[in-house]
Scaffold this active site. Structure first.
Site, short mmCIF file in Angstrom:
data_model
loop_
_atom_site.label_atom_id
_atom_site.label_comp_id
_atom_site.label_asym_id
_atom_site.label_seq_id
_atom_site.Cartn_x
_atom_site.Cartn_y
_atom_site.Cartn_z
N ARG A 49 3.98 -27.68 -3.79
CA ARG A 49 5.09 -26.72 -3.66
C ARG A 49 6.39 -27.49 -3.76
O ARG A 49 6.48 -28.62 -3.28
CB ARG A 49 5.04 -26.04 -2.29
CG ARG A 49 3.90 -25.06 -2.19
CD ARG A 49 4.24 -23.92 -1.27
NE ARG A 49 3.12 -22.98 -1.28
CZ ARG A 49 3.16 -21.82 -0.66
NH1 ARG A 49 4.21 -21.46 0.02
NH2 ARG A 49 2.13 -21.01 -0.71
N LYS A 67 10.09 -31.86 1.10
CA LYS A 67 11.00 -31.84 2.25
C LYS A 67 10.58 -32.88 3.27
O LYS A 67 9.39 -33.07 3.52
CB LYS A 67 10.93 -30.44 2.89
CG LYS A 67 11.86 -30.19 4.02
CD LYS A 67 13.03 -29.33 3.58
CE LYS A 67 14.16 -29.32 4.58
NZ LYS A 67 14.78 -30.61 4.82
N LYS A 75 2.28 -30.58 7.90
CA LYS A 75 3.15 -29.88 8.85
C LYS A 75 3.71 -28.61 8.21
O LYS A 75 3.65 -27.54 8.79
CB LYS A 75 4.30 -30.84 9.21
CG LYS A 75 5.09 -30.47 10.41
CD LYS A 75 6.17 -31.51 10.68
CE LYS A 75 5.62 -32.84 11.11
NZ LYS A 75 6.65 -33.79 11.52
N ASP A 130 3.57 -22.58 7.64
CA ASP A 130 3.91 -21.71 6.50
C ASP A 130 5.34 -21.86 6.03
O ASP A 130 6.07 -20.88 5.86
CB ASP A 130 3.60 -20.24 6.84
CG ASP A 130 2.12 -20.00 7.02
OD1 ASP A 130 1.33 -20.60 6.27
OD2 ASP A 130 1.74 -19.23 7.92
N LYS A 175 9.37 -38.03 2.64
CA LYS A 175 10.06 -38.77 3.71
C LYS A 175 10.88 -39.87 3.09
O LYS A 175 10.54 -40.42 2.05
CB LYS A 175 9.03 -39.38 4.68
CG LYS A 175 9.59 -39.65 6.06
CD LYS A 175 9.64 -38.38 6.87
CE LYS A 175 10.17 -38.58 8.25
NZ LYS A 175 9.99 -37.38 9.08
P1 NAD Z 1 16.24 -40.57 17.78
O1 NAD Z 1 16.70 -41.75 17.04
O2 NAD Z 1 17.23 -39.48 18.05
O3 NAD Z 1 15.61 -40.98 19.19
C1 NAD Z 1 14.57 -41.90 19.40
C2 NAD Z 1 14.78 -42.55 20.77
O4 NAD Z 1 13.65 -43.38 21.07
C3 NAD Z 1 16.03 -43.45 20.81
O5 NAD Z 1 16.84 -43.07 21.91
C4 NAD Z 1 15.45 -44.86 20.98
O6 NAD Z 1 16.28 -45.71 21.74
C5 NAD Z 1 14.13 -44.56 21.69
N1 NAD Z 1 13.13 -45.63 21.56
C6 NAD Z 1 12.85 -46.39 20.47
N2 NAD Z 1 11.87 -47.27 20.74
C7 NAD Z 1 11.52 -47.06 22.03
C8 NAD Z 1 10.56 -47.66 22.91
N3 NAD Z 1 9.75 -48.64 22.49
N4 NAD Z 1 10.45 -47.19 24.18
C9 NAD Z 1 11.25 -46.18 24.62
N5 NAD Z 1 12.19 -45.59 23.84
C10 NAD Z 1 12.32 -46.02 22.56
O7 NAD Z 1 14.99 -40.03 16.96
P2 NAD Z 1 14.38 -38.57 16.98
O8 NAD Z 1 14.99 -37.80 15.86
O9 NAD Z 1 14.40 -38.03 18.35
O10 NAD Z 1 12.88 -38.87 16.53
C11 NAD Z 1 11.90 -39.32 17.46
C12 NAD Z 1 10.51 -39.08 16.87
O11 NAD Z 1 10.35 -37.69 16.57
C13 NAD Z 1 10.22 -39.83 15.57
O12 NAD Z 1 8.84 -40.14 15.54
C14 NAD Z 1 10.52 -38.79 14.51
O13 NAD Z 1 9.84 -39.04 13.30
C15 NAD Z 1 10.01 -37.54 15.20
N6 NAD Z 1 10.56 -36.29 14.68
C16 NAD Z 1 11.91 -36.05 14.66
C17 NAD Z 1 12.39 -34.84 14.18
C18 NAD Z 1 13.85 -34.48 14.21
O14 NAD Z 1 14.19 -33.31 13.90
N7 NAD Z 1 14.75 -35.36 14.58
C19 NAD Z 1 11.50 -33.88 13.67
C20 NAD Z 1 10.13 -34.14 13.72
C21 NAD Z 1 9.68 -35.35 14.22
#
Ligand code: NAD
Length: 472
Positions: free
Chosen positions: A66, A70, A94, A99, A106
């Site tokens: 599709r 994204k 995901k 849907d 990425k």
């Molecule tokens: P972010 O950068 O806003 O926050 C991540 C936080 O984790 C930071 O504050 C960092 O200091 C902390 N961190 C890093 N290593 C660490 C450790 N070893 N121990 C404790 N804290 C630690 O990132 P985010 O956007 O919140 O993303 C976090 C996770 O969620 C990632 O796996 C990302 O792929 C996933 N995710 C994010 C989104 C989104 O919309 N932002 C969507 C889906 C999935």
């Protein structure tokens, strides 16, 4: 590439294979679904201070079944091809699960945002966008990035501006990236979306009395104790919304600087302010620091919420887990090896590809808003308010009783953009959970929610390939 990161893609592949055996689909089709379709690795120079630095970056489009594809863009010094491939693959499944009509992708830029000032980060982001434009790896109908670890609405605004400079007059150009600031073609409710989706997902899961009994838990999210790793975008909104709207209690938070505990509950909003002013969570009033940062994994609680990075719960520490539920707010926080140990212990893992899909769901709403060029609620809000008001007037006339002003305001309010976004997100998370639960409960050999989620996602992607006539 370190061994730890190399295992992330292998972990995703292993989970895919486990689920694939339950689908009965032909081998060639499964192979096509599994592989990454396009991998673009780039190296570009950026002038930092008086010298040039060569920046390593990636964009992986996992599946073109599709379009557009994204997925978020990650800024981290740990970025490598294996990691971006794993994250892009997860995006495909995901999107299928909730849907959202996109293929998975990425991006990753191998920089630590803390090591650069704002001006330097802007230069890096803009240059990365130019590379994507040059190779046709970005566009409203091609590939649409979004925020991820280390990036936010600021970076998305830079990406949009760069894209628009290079595509002057393109009518739908605002839809080339999501997660933008609201005043720059963004959508209300996007920043909180992933954390809010985690909350809706957990709430739905804990609403089934019979399922909760099987887990040895009382139904409802109210009163449940949570331990959160990562106080970034996803972790902080998961925590604050679960407390404020669900009545949960966050008893520990782990960040780079260490882990803090307060059995009486931590106020997440106050903790965020404290960290902003002090630069650390350590010393937050009422909390105690644990001996080691990693101790969060073994803390006694109902729900463990890894919301930082992948490969945090591994073969080495899985045995320490005391939680009943692991809520994968981050992508890939539990390795495939750790999962085997945890499932034997009876721990329920709510998989990333479902639980953190709130971000891409609201990104989809933002993309639709950009293509329609109209804010949600603009057309119908006043009409609805008048209709509700007429109804209340009629009830008052028929009963001879007056409705209080507060009740009248509540009953006659038309939906704003954020109300509609939250409503759409809640509906999405509930529907997707019920589909996964159905497979989990119905298929005898599917013993965990991740496999059930994979089976559902693979079947949906397969159905697209067959509709396209690519496979019989
Ligand atoms: P972010 O950068 O806003 O926050 C991540 C936080 O984790 C930071 O504050 C960092 O200091 C902390 N961190 C890093 N290593 C660490 C450790 N070893 N121990 C404790 N804290 C630690 O990132 P985010 O956007 O919140 O993303 C976090 C996770 O969620 C990632 O796996 C990302 O792929 C996933 N995710 C994010 C989104 C989104 O919309 N932002 C969507 C889906 C999935």
């Amino acid at each position: 590439m370190s061994e730890k990161q190399a295992s992330f893609y292998a972990s995703v592949e292993r989970n895919f294979e486990k689920a694939a055996s339950h689908t009965g689909l032909p081998k060639g089709l499964l192979e096509q679904i599994k592989v990454c379709n396009s991998i673009y690795q780039m190296n570009f120079p950026v002038k930092i201070g008086n010298s040039y630095q060569v920046i390593e970056a990636y964009r992986v489009q996992h599946s073109h079944h599709r379009l557009p594809t994204k997925g978020g863009i990650r800024f981290s010094h740990l970025v490598n091809q294996d990691e971006v491939m794993a994250l892009a693959s997860l995006m495909t499944y995901k999107c299928a699960l909730v849907d959202v009509p996109f293929g998975g992708a990425k991006g990753g830029v191998k920089v630590s945002p803390r090591a650069y000032n704002e001006e330097q980060l802007e230069k890096i982001t803009r240059r990365y966008t130019v590379e994507l434009v040059r190779k046709n790896f970005i566009g409203p109908g091609v590939d649409v990035p979004a925020p991820d670890y280390g990036t936010g609405s600021r970076e998305m605004a830079w990406i949009l501006d760069t894209y628009q400079q290079l595509n002057n007059g393109e009518l739908d150009s605002a839809a080339c990236v999501t997660g933008k600031p609201v005043n720059q073609n963004g959508i209300r409710g996007r920043t909180e979306a992933t954390g809010r989706g985690v909350f809706y997902g957990l709430k739905e899961m804990l609403s089934n009395e019979k399922d909760c009994k099987e887990m040895g838990l009382k139904p409802g999210i109210g009163g449940k104790t949570m331990v959160i790793q990562g106080l970034g975008n996803v972790g902080s909104y998961t925590g604050s919304i679960s407390i404020e709207e669900g009545g949960a209690k966050v008893i520990a938070v782990s960040e780079i600087e260490g882990t803090i505990v307060d059995e009486n509950g931590i106020d997440i909003n106050k903790l965020i302010k404290y960290r902003k002013s002090k630069g650390t969570i350590i010393g937050f009033p009422g909390t105690k620091k644990t001996a080691k940062r990693e101790d969060w994994v073994g803390l006694k609680c109902d729900i463990l919420v890894p919301a930082a990075l992948e490969s945090q719960i591994t073969k080495a520490n899985a045995k320490k887990v005391k939680a009943k539920i692991i809520a994968e707010a981050a992508n890939g926080p539990v390795t495939a090896d750790a999962e085997e140990i945890l499932l034997k212990k009876g721990v329920i893992i709510v998989p990333d590809m479902y639980l953190n899909a709130g971000g891409v769901t609201v990104s989809y709403f933002e993309w639709l808003k950009n293509l329609s060029h109209v804010r949600y609620g603009r057309i119908e809000k006043r009409f609805d308010e008048r209709a509700y008001s007429n109804l209340v007037n009629l009830v008052e006339k028929m009963t001879g009783k007056k409705v209080g002003q507060k009740e009248r305001d509540y009953l006659t309010r038309g939906a704003d953009e954020v109300d509609l976004v939250r409503s759409g997100l809640e509906e999405t998370m509930i529907t997707a959970y019920q589909q996964i639960r159905d497979i989990y409960k119905r298929k005898k050999k599917v013993n965990d929610l991740r496999t059930a989620a994979f089976v559902n996602a693979i079947n949906k992607v397969a159905s697209d390939y067959t509709t396209l006539g690519i496979f019989p």
